[in-house]
Structure formats: C-alpha cells, structure tokens
Design a protein around this motif. Structure first.
Motif, short mmCIF file in Angstrom:
data_model
loop_
_atom_site.label_atom_id
_atom_site.label_comp_id
_atom_site.label_asym_id
_atom_site.label_seq_id
_atom_site.Cartn_x
_atom_site.Cartn_y
_atom_site.Cartn_z
N GLU A 67 36.25 45.03 43.40
CA GLU A 67 36.33 45.34 44.71
C GLU A 67 35.39 44.47 45.68
OE1 GLU A 67 35.60 49.61 44.82
OE2 GLU A 67 37.09 50.19 43.59
N ASN A 68 36.53 43.82 46.80
CA ASN A 68 35.61 43.09 47.56
C ASN A 68 36.00 43.62 49.08
OD1 ASN A 68 34.86 41.25 49.54
ND2 ASN A 68 36.12 39.64 48.75
N VAL A 69 35.13 44.85 49.30
CA VAL A 69 35.45 45.68 50.64
C VAL A 69 35.33 44.62 51.84
CG1 VAL A 69 34.54 47.47 52.10
CG2 VAL A 69 34.12 47.31 49.60
N PRO A 70 36.67 44.89 52.66
CA PRO A 70 37.81 45.70 52.62
C PRO A 70 39.23 45.00 52.55
CG PRO A 70 37.34 45.17 54.94
CD PRO A 70 36.23 44.40 54.20
N HIS A 71 38.96 43.86 51.89
CA HIS A 71 40.15 42.70 51.78
C HIS A 71 40.64 42.62 50.57
CE1 HIS A 71 39.41 42.12 55.96
NE2 HIS A 71 38.27 41.91 56.05
N GLU A 72 40.05 43.11 49.38
CA GLU A 72 40.69 42.54 48.16
C GLU A 72 40.17 43.32 47.08
OE1 GLU A 72 41.18 38.56 45.32
OE2 GLU A 72 39.92 38.44 47.07
N ILE A 73 41.20 43.74 46.33
CA ILE A 73 41.10 44.59 44.97
C ILE A 73 41.88 43.76 43.96
CG2 ILE A 73 41.17 46.77 43.60
CD1 ILE A 73 41.43 47.92 46.57
N SER A 74 40.81 43.44 42.78
CA SER A 74 41.76 42.82 41.79
C SER A 74 41.27 43.57 40.35
CB SER A 74 41.23 41.28 41.43
OG SER A 74 40.04 41.20 41.42
N TRP A 75 42.41 43.30 39.42
CA TRP A 75 41.91 44.12 38.03
C TRP A 75 42.43 43.31 36.88
CZ3 TRP A 75 45.39 46.17 41.60
CH2 TRP A 75 46.95 46.02 41.37
N VAL A 76 42.25 43.66 35.77
CA VAL A 76 42.07 43.05 34.61
C VAL A 76 42.29 44.18 33.43
CG1 VAL A 76 41.46 40.70 34.98
CG2 VAL A 76 39.81 42.30 33.86
N PHE A 77 43.35 43.86 32.39
CA PHE A 77 43.43 44.87 31.67
C PHE A 77 42.35 44.93 30.45
CE2 PHE A 77 45.38 45.90 27.43
CZ PHE A 77 45.62 47.07 27.43
N LYS A 78 41.72 46.07 30.12
CA LYS A 78 40.65 46.28 29.01
C LYS A 78 41.35 46.89 27.88
CE LYS A 78 37.38 43.98 31.00
NZ LYS A 78 37.11 42.88 30.15
N LYS A 79 42.06 47.90 27.86
CA LYS A 79 42.56 48.50 26.62
C LYS A 79 43.55 49.59 27.02
CE LYS A 79 39.17 52.09 26.68
NZ LYS A 79 37.78 52.93 25.70
N GLY A 80 44.36 49.94 25.91
CA GLY A 80 45.32 50.93 26.21
C GLY A 80 46.75 50.78 25.77
N ASP A 81 47.45 51.75 25.80
CA ASP A 81 49.09 51.59 25.59
C ASP A 81 49.80 50.75 26.20
OD1 ASP A 81 47.93 54.00 24.23
OD2 ASP A 81 49.07 55.49 25.66
N LEU A 82 50.96 50.25 25.46
CA LEU A 82 51.99 49.51 25.93
C LEU A 82 51.72 48.01 26.42
CD1 LEU A 82 54.91 49.45 26.64
CD2 LEU A 82 54.30 50.29 29.13
N PHE A 83 50.44 47.75 27.07
CA PHE A 83 49.89 46.35 27.63
C PHE A 83 49.32 45.49 26.42
CE2 PHE A 83 50.50 49.09 31.39
CZ PHE A 83 51.40 48.51 31.98
N LYS A 84 49.80 44.24 26.51
CA LYS A 84 49.05 43.41 25.57
C LYS A 84 48.16 42.61 26.75
CE LYS A 84 49.48 39.16 22.78
NZ LYS A 84 50.38 38.25 22.35
N SER A 85 48.37 42.30 28.01
CA SER A 85 47.43 41.93 28.94
C SER A 85 48.04 42.44 30.15
CB SER A 85 47.44 40.30 28.93
OG SER A 85 48.58 39.79 29.23
N MET A 86 47.25 42.23 31.43
CA MET A 86 47.71 42.59 32.56
C MET A 86 46.45 42.19 33.44
SD MET A 86 49.05 46.19 34.55
CE MET A 86 47.69 47.11 33.46
N SER A 87 47.08 41.76 34.89
CA SER A 87 46.22 41.55 35.89
C SER A 87 46.89 41.47 37.01
CB SER A 87 45.41 40.19 35.55
OG SER A 87 46.49 39.04 35.80
N GLY A 88 46.13 41.80 38.14
CA GLY A 88 46.74 41.93 39.56
C GLY A 88 45.77 42.29 40.42
#
Length: 143
Positions: A67-88
């Motif tokens: 989180e970069n207050v208040p102008h950006e939020i980014s994410w990367v997938f760590k674990k879980g169902d369905l996804f092999k990878s995800m970012s956004g």
C-alpha cells in the motif's frame, strides 16, 4: 492468462476511495461475491490478505498487498485455490476533486478454466464490482 485493465471515475477524492479499498474487513458488506476478507499478517509494510469469494464455487486465496497511501495498492498472489499466479492493483489520481482509478489484474489459473467462464468473470463481474464501489462511495460520503 487473463488480463484486465480498466479505468473508472469516482465522485470522491483519492484519499476517500483509498480508505474504502483498504478496509478489507468490510468487503463482504458491499461486494456480493466476497464472503470474507481479512488481513492475516503483516511483514515489512506488506499485508497478507485472505479472500473467500464465491464465483460459481467458493474459493480461498491469499494475496500480499503493498500500500502506497493514498495513491496505489498493488498485490501478488501467495497461495490458494484456483490461481497459479495473479497480480494487480489500483492507481488513484486526483482529477479536479474526483478520482481517476486505474485497475489492473493478471491471473493465470492453476487448472483449465473454459474461456466462457473467464469472459464472464471479466466482462460481467468487473462492471458489477465497479458499481459496488461507486455505491459504497455514495453510502459513506454521500457523493
């Protein structure tokens, strides 16, 4: 791999929209597919956020958010169902007191997901999600 880039204008400031975007515990109140969302850990300024969503079936996954207050939020997938990878992420820009929100997500599924399902997720759920955020802005800020 599925990819979405979308720009939406919100009738609020970036700070106001940012406050809604990082209030993960409340997602289930206004995002119909989210059954629960919560921060399960923090490390070096990054948050591990667990999502339980129901889109045709219930899935659980964890993303690491920066989180970069208040102008950006980014994410990367760590674990879980369905996804092999995800970012956004979200990038928020002030345009005359309103917010230009650029949303992006890239996802690779860990199993075969038919094109029709992927198209539905992207073409139907994304506009519904944006409408839900706009409604939340109106509920909280009266805008």
């Amino acid at each position: 791999m599925a990819e979405v880039n979308h720009v939406e204008m919100f009738n609020c400031t970036p700070e106001e929209l940012y406050a809604i975007l990082v209030d993960y515990d409340k997602y289930h109140e206004f995002l119909k597919d989210v059954k629960s969302c919560k921060v399960i850990g923090e490390n070096g300024g990054k948050k591990l956020v667990e999502y339980k969503v129901s889109v045709m079936k219930e899935i659980t996954y964890v993303n690491e958010h920066t989180e970069n207050v208040p102008h950006e939020i980014s994410w990367v997938f760590k674990k879980g169902d369905l996804f092999k990878s995800m970012s956004g992420g979200w990038k928020l820009e002030n345009i005359n007191g309103k917010t230009k929100a650029s949303y992006r997500v890239q996802a690779e599924f860990g199993m075969f997901v038919p094109g029709m399902i992927t198209k539905t997720l992207l073409s139907v759920n994304l506009p519904l999600m944006m409408q839900a955020y706009k409604k939340r802005v109106k509920e909280i800020y009266g805008k």
